[in-house]
Design an enzyme around this catalytic site. Structure first.
Site, mmCIF file in Angstrom:
data_model
loop_
_atom_site.group_PDB
_atom_site.id
_atom_site.type_symbol
_atom_site.label_atom_id
_atom_site.label_comp_id
_atom_site.label_asym_id
_atom_site.label_seq_id
_atom_site.Cartn_x
_atom_site.Cartn_y
_atom_site.Cartn_z
ATOM 1 N N GLY A 20 0.830 -1.198 0.000
ATOM 2 C CA GLY A 20 0.000 0.000 0.000
ATOM 3 C C GLY A 20 0.861 1.242 0.000
ATOM 4 O O GLY A 20 2.094 1.171 0.104
ATOM 5 N N THR A 53 0.413 4.200 5.473
ATOM 6 C CA THR A 53 -0.888 3.591 5.743
ATOM 7 C C THR A 53 -0.875 2.653 6.945
ATOM 8 O O THR A 53 -1.934 2.139 7.314
ATOM 9 C CB THR A 53 -1.382 2.825 4.501
ATOM 10 O OG1 THR A 53 -0.336 1.974 4.011
ATOM 11 C CG2 THR A 53 -1.784 3.792 3.404
ATOM 12 N N GLY A 54 0.286 2.401 7.540
ATOM 13 C CA GLY A 54 0.331 1.637 8.781
ATOM 14 C C GLY A 54 0.744 0.197 8.632
ATOM 15 O O GLY A 54 0.367 -0.650 9.452
ATOM 16 N N LYS A 55 1.546 -0.123 7.636
ATOM 17 C CA LYS A 55 1.943 -1.526 7.418
ATOM 18 C C LYS A 55 2.855 -2.016 8.543
ATOM 19 O O LYS A 55 2.659 -3.117 9.074
ATOM 20 C CB LYS A 55 2.656 -1.648 6.061
ATOM 21 C CG LYS A 55 1.767 -1.265 4.881
ATOM 22 C CD LYS A 55 2.470 -1.435 3.557
ATOM 23 C CE LYS A 55 3.561 -0.405 3.358
ATOM 24 N NZ LYS A 55 3.041 0.968 3.273
ATOM 25 N N HIS A 104 -6.163 35.677 -10.146
ATOM 26 C CA HIS A 104 -5.742 34.304 -10.440
ATOM 27 C C HIS A 104 -6.467 33.318 -9.534
ATOM 28 O O HIS A 104 -7.058 32.332 -10.007
ATOM 29 C CB HIS A 104 -4.222 34.193 -10.254
ATOM 30 C CG HIS A 104 -3.659 32.856 -10.629
ATOM 31 N ND1 HIS A 104 -2.995 32.623 -11.814
ATOM 32 C CD2 HIS A 104 -3.666 31.655 -9.975
ATOM 33 C CE1 HIS A 104 -2.617 31.352 -11.877
ATOM 34 N NE2 HIS A 104 -3.007 30.752 -10.762
ATOM 35 N N GLU A 105 -6.447 33.560 -8.230
ATOM 36 C CA GLU A 105 -7.105 32.649 -7.293
ATOM 37 C C GLU A 105 -8.621 32.721 -7.424
ATOM 38 O O GLU A 105 -9.310 31.701 -7.239
ATOM 39 C CB GLU A 105 -6.675 32.966 -5.856
ATOM 40 C CG GLU A 105 -5.185 32.834 -5.603
ATOM 41 C CD GLU A 105 -4.635 31.471 -5.983
ATOM 42 O OE1 GLU A 105 -5.380 30.463 -5.845
ATOM 43 O OE2 GLU A 105 -3.481 31.395 -6.438
#
Length: 640
Positions: free
Chosen positions: A238, A242-244, A459-460
């Site tokens: 992953g 993600t916490g592997k 622009h924004e």
């Protein structure tokens, strides 16, 4: 808070965990034989060095003088002793004399050369002046050992350097690097607790997949009675963060079994065979303590597909991979040893590593959904005092795509901002400011001219207004013309709900919104600036994906012509004509979207001016203020 992961150990300390006891001290008594040998060799080297120094500098150094100066000192009665060998004369003076060459200091020992044509009666003069003529040299010559040492000095230096390098890289014959004892399982340090599934959130389906592994390690007899065997290996794949690694430690913590952890890069060393030796020791120790878990992080470092080495594949990486394959074939599921590996790039792994019987299961660890993000935030704010207005549900709603590591960093940044502001609780404003800092960068103290600020405001405003108008576009959360990171202004848009697939309309809306800044400059000023660089990068990526990856072009067809983001050089290859067609279609898509952006902003020029004026006045507009300034309701989506 989540239990901290132990710091990665350096290669020379790979096999020694934090909680492992130090090696036992040597027993008292006789000094080991090797120590006496080293002591004798050290004494010999010191003697030779001392002899050399005394030979070179111990006599103070004789001064070379001319024969004229020698006869002058002899006639003056200053010469006390000489030694002659051929035409070379060494001698001593009674009193120190200034050096004849004008150098600093004086001399008492001298050396000179008697010319062959000299016809002076030197012996008579020496007798008359009472000079002692000796048979021993005044200046001692270097000994044979010193001369030998000087001649062998370069070779000895190379030998010493080689020994130092060999000692640094490893010792003990063909074995691996110097290490203290066999591999040891990682144990929690003082005051720490085991990581369990209670410390993992947002990936419930992955936890359910690994529950079988935990249950097997706890109750292997139940599975053996049914003739079932546990998978030998589980591959966690992953995106980063993600916490592997956390999952692997949680499995070991839940099962209460020894946990061996190593990074794949730590197996690779300069000496061929070191990695394979380490792998053998690691699996041997795990079998002794079974049931146990072996965790290998970033396995793609050594597990890449073989065959790319032009030298025949006999390098250290492939030998280490071959040893891992052999070890995983060498034990059965009934032994209670489970190998868990993690990687961000499963597509580059060797097929032999992924076949059944080695890594039987591949578990995809994806970024969490909204409910998962809410649970992860709850874990990472357990020790954080939250204010009543801190709504974790709202934070989870505006953070789509964030991983567990991102959310942990967000919670920590919010706590740091609360301390910086002198608060005792973390509120909604701290989470909002922390999210802006993480996603947009820190605020820069940059003073811009008024005209450039207005151009940035237009622009924004172009980005924001097209996001408000185009059907299916993500809602605008905030607009600012305060410089952040590398940008002079930022428009932040995030979806109300997580998206897992995208329609062509939505992707075209993304392109139109990204081109809104350049289109606003074109509509208002008639020229464009360099401020759209990052916008064009985003536009190019989406347009090429539509044409070459997702089959959204009739000319290219329903095929994948360019590799995905994670494939890189391992992706598919296409004919040059196909790639030319992809580029042509990407240009067509961008051109059509740019024309649509300019058309909409021209038709909505009044709203564009109003939004730019509001930005010039307030610099930053939140979601509600932005829609109000544009004269649009929050739910309005209109193409005209």
């Amino acid at each position: 808070m989540t239990s901290p992961v132990p710091p990665r150990q350096s290669p020379d300390k790979l096999w020694r965990s934090e909680g492992a006891p130090p090696p036992p001290p040597a027993p008292p008594g006789r000094r080991p034989r090797g120590s006496w040998i080293r002591l004798v060799l050290f004494a010999v080297v010191i003697y030779l060095l001392a002899d050399l120094l005394l030979s070179l500098f111990g006599n103070g150094g004789s001064t070379s003088i001319t024969y004229t100066e020698f006869t002058k000192q002899l006639n003056a009665g200053q010469v006390s002793e000489i030694f002659a060998k051929g035409d070379t004369i060494q001698g001593k003076l009674k009193n120190a004399q200034p050096k004849p060459d004008g150098g600093k200091g004086s001399y008492t020992e001298f050396t000179t050369q008697r010319p062959v044509f000299a016809e002076d009666n030197l012996w008579a003069v020496l007798e008359a002046k009472g000079v002692v003529v000796d048979a021993e040299p005044v200046v001692k010559e270097r000994s044979f050992l010193v001369n030998l040492l000087i001649s062998l000095a370069p070779m000895l230096l190379l030998v010493v350097v080689w020994l130092l390098v060999a000692r640094r890289l490893g010792s003990g014959g063909m074995g691996g690097l110097a290490r203290k004892g066999p591999p040891k399982p990682v144990t929690p340090g003082p005051g720490e607790r085991r990581t369990t599934f209670a410390d993992v959130a947002g990936i419930d389906e992955v936890k359910a997949e690994l529950t079988e592994v935990v249950d097997f390690l706890r109750n292997p007899e139940v599975y053996r009675a049914m003739g079932a065997k546990m998978p030998r290996g589980v591959l966690l794949t992953g995106p980063p963060g993600t916490g592997k690694t956390l999952l692997a430690r949680a499995v070991a913590g839940e099962a209460g079994v020894p946990f061996f952890s190593a990074s794949a890069s730590e197996f690779i060393e300069m000496i061929v065979g070191v990695g394979a030796s380490r792998v053998r020791e690691l699996f041997a120790e795990a079998r002794k303590l079974a049931p146990a878990i072996i965790f290998i992080d970033e396995i793609d470092t050594i597990g890449r597909a073989r065959g790319g080495n032009a030298m025949g594949g006999h390098d250290e990486r492939e030998q280490t991979l071959n040893q891992i394959l052999t070890e995983m074939d060498g034990f059965s599921g009934s032994e209670g040893v489970v190998v868990i590996a993690a990687t961000n790039r499963a597509e580059v792994l060797d097929p032999a590593l992924l076949r059944p019987g080695r890594f039987d299961r591949t578990v995809v660890v994806s970024p969490p959904d909204r409910e998962g993000r809410r649970a992860i935030l709850a874990i990472h704010t357990r020790d954080v005092p939250l204010a009543p207005d801190a709504d974790l549900d709202q934070v989870a709603r505006i953070t789509p795509g964030m991983t567990g590591a991102d959310l942990a960093n967000l919670a920590n940044e919010a706590a740091l901002l609360a301390v910086k502001h002198g608060l005792t609780q973390v509120g909604a404003r701290e989470f909002s400011d922390a999210l802006e800092k993480v996603q947009l960068g820190a605020v820069r103290a940059l003073v811009m001219p008024a005209e450039e600020r207005r151009r940035t405001a237009y622009h924004e405003s172009g980005h924001a207004l097209l996001g408000m108008l185009h059907p299916g576009a993500d809602p605008v959360r905030k607009i600012t013309i305060v410089p952040r990171g590398r940008a002079l202004g930022v428009t932040l848009s995030t979806p109300d709900a997580d998206r897992y697939s995208y329609t062509e309309e939505y992707l075209r809306g993304r392109i139109i919104g990204a081109l809104g800044g350049m289109a606003a400059e074109q509509v208002v000023y008639g020229v464009i600036t360099t401020g759209a660089e990052s916008d064009l990068e985003q536009v190019t990526t989406i347009a090429r994906g539509m044409a070459g990856r997702w089959g959204m072009s009739e000319k290219v067809g329903r095929l994948t012509a360019i590799p995905g983001d994670s494939q890189g050089a391992y992706g598919l290859s296409s004919a040059p004509a196909t790639l030319d067609a992809v580029d042509g279609e990407a240009r067509r898509i961008v051109a059509e979207c740019y024309q649509e952006a300019c058309r909409q902003l021209t038709d909505q020029r009044t709203r564009l001016d109003a939004l730019a004026d509001a930005l010039m006045e307030h610099e930053t507009l939140d979601e509600e203020a932005a829609y109000r300034a544009a004269g649009l309701p929050r739910t309005a989506k209109s193409g005209g």
